[in-house]
Design an enzyme around this catalytic site. Structure first.
Site, mmCIF file in Angstrom:
data_model
loop_
_atom_site.group_PDB
_atom_site.id
_atom_site.type_symbol
_atom_site.label_atom_id
_atom_site.label_comp_id
_atom_site.label_asym_id
_atom_site.label_seq_id
_atom_site.Cartn_x
_atom_site.Cartn_y
_atom_site.Cartn_z
ATOM 1 N N LYS A 93 -58.501 85.241 56.426
ATOM 2 C CA LYS A 93 -58.190 83.821 56.278
ATOM 3 C C LYS A 93 -57.709 83.490 54.866
ATOM 4 O O LYS A 93 -58.151 82.525 54.249
ATOM 5 C CB LYS A 93 -59.376 82.956 56.684
ATOM 6 C CG LYS A 93 -59.807 83.169 58.130
ATOM 7 C CD LYS A 93 -61.003 82.316 58.505
ATOM 8 C CE LYS A 93 -61.409 82.552 59.953
ATOM 9 N NZ LYS A 93 -62.002 83.905 60.172
ATOM 10 N N ARG A 94 -56.788 84.300 54.375
ATOM 11 C CA ARG A 94 -56.228 84.070 53.049
ATOM 12 C C ARG A 94 -55.152 82.994 53.101
ATOM 13 O O ARG A 94 -54.735 82.549 54.162
ATOM 14 C CB ARG A 94 -55.660 85.370 52.486
ATOM 15 C CG ARG A 94 -56.679 86.489 52.295
ATOM 16 C CD ARG A 94 -57.804 86.072 51.342
ATOM 17 N NE ARG A 94 -58.536 87.235 50.826
ATOM 18 C CZ ARG A 94 -59.755 87.596 51.175
ATOM 19 N NH1 ARG A 94 -60.397 86.889 52.073
ATOM 20 N NH2 ARG A 94 -60.349 88.645 50.631
#
Length: 273
Positions: A93-94
């Site tokens: 979830k960058r």
């Protein structure tokens, strides 16, 4: 991994199962704690038990980061152990400014050799496009999530439609169905019809089937396309089916139940090349 290769694996295994490797040192069977690397030993046995039933594995990076350098080592060993014909998802979830996103992309695509990474869209195109610069690698963009807090922003009305629809409509311009997927939670299957109007050809990564209460048949009814277009993730319902020495056997049993349901759905929807 290319889209066609992934679809070939779905057809070969009659499965679109993704197994989440959210391996918690506090939840794995206690007898593994005496091994040299308990996290890797757990993952290894799960992979051995399910690799012929799954087309993808999805380690949640937080479970490895939290253990420091030992956790990263366990993750690297896990990645090396996963068969090369299985799609790998870095659930990280960058999403940051462009140069930082480029470094995140290098970390997961070059150093760790993941096929894909989950990305948050809030900062817009310059935080997502660096991930799309890698050949045969995928961005999996957060679209409609199944957590309760997802309602805080994703469903706000904006210019006549919910915000998540704006995210889908705009972001599909940045890549294509060959390098972008979207996260759509299984606990919100009623939105899949409208989602498919916006992104009919893209793969959807669908968490929430099993322990979170999502219904596989409902997801397939509204979300499947001519090339399946779905990766259904199950984590707790498979990897923590047992806390005893039979954990791998029980994991296989649960994975096989889902695979058989998936085979039936592929046949029902007449999915073929």
């Amino acid at each position: 991994m290319t889209r066609n290769f992934l679809f070939d694996q779905i057809q070969k295994k009659q499965s679109f199962l993704c197994v989440g490797l959210d391996t918690d040192i506090n939840k794995i069977p206690s007898h593994l704690l005496d091994t040299e690397d308990p996290i890797f030993e757990f993952n290894k046995q799960i992979i051995d038990a399910t690799h012929d039933l799954a087309v993808a594995y999805k380690p949640n990076i937080a479970f490895y980061e939290a253990l420091g350098s030992k956790g990263w080592e366990s993750l690297e060993k896990t990645m090396d152990y996963i068969p090369k014909d299985i799609f790998t998802i870095s659930d990280a979830k960058r999403g940051d400014i462009g140069n930082t996103s480029s470094l995140y992309a290098r970390a997961f695509f070059e150093n760790m050799n993941f096929d894909s990474v989950t990305v948050a869209p809030y900062m817009g195109s310059d935080s997502v496009k660096p991930f799309l610069a890698f050949e045969d690698k995928w961005v999996i963009l957060l679209g409609v999530t199944s957590n309760e807090g997802g309602k805080d922003f994703q469903f706000l009305e904006c210019e006549g439609k919910p915000l998540y629809q704006h995210v889908l409509s705009k972001s599909k311009e940045w890549g294509s169905a060959d390098n972008m997927m979207y996260v759509v939670g299984a606990t919100r299957p009623e939105y899949l019809t409208d989602i498919r109007k916006t992104i009919p050809d893209h793969f959807l990564l669908v968490p929430g089937v099993g322990a979170q209460g999502g219904d596989l048949q409902e997801v397939c009814k509204y979300g499947m396309n001519s090339q399946c277009g779905l990766l259904i993730n199950s984590t707790r319902g498979i990897i923590y089916a047992s806390s005893g020495k039979d954990f791998a056997e029980r994991a296989r049993e649960e994975a096989m139940k889902l695979q058989l349901e998936m085979k039936a759905e592929l046949e029902r929807c007449k999915v073929k090349s």
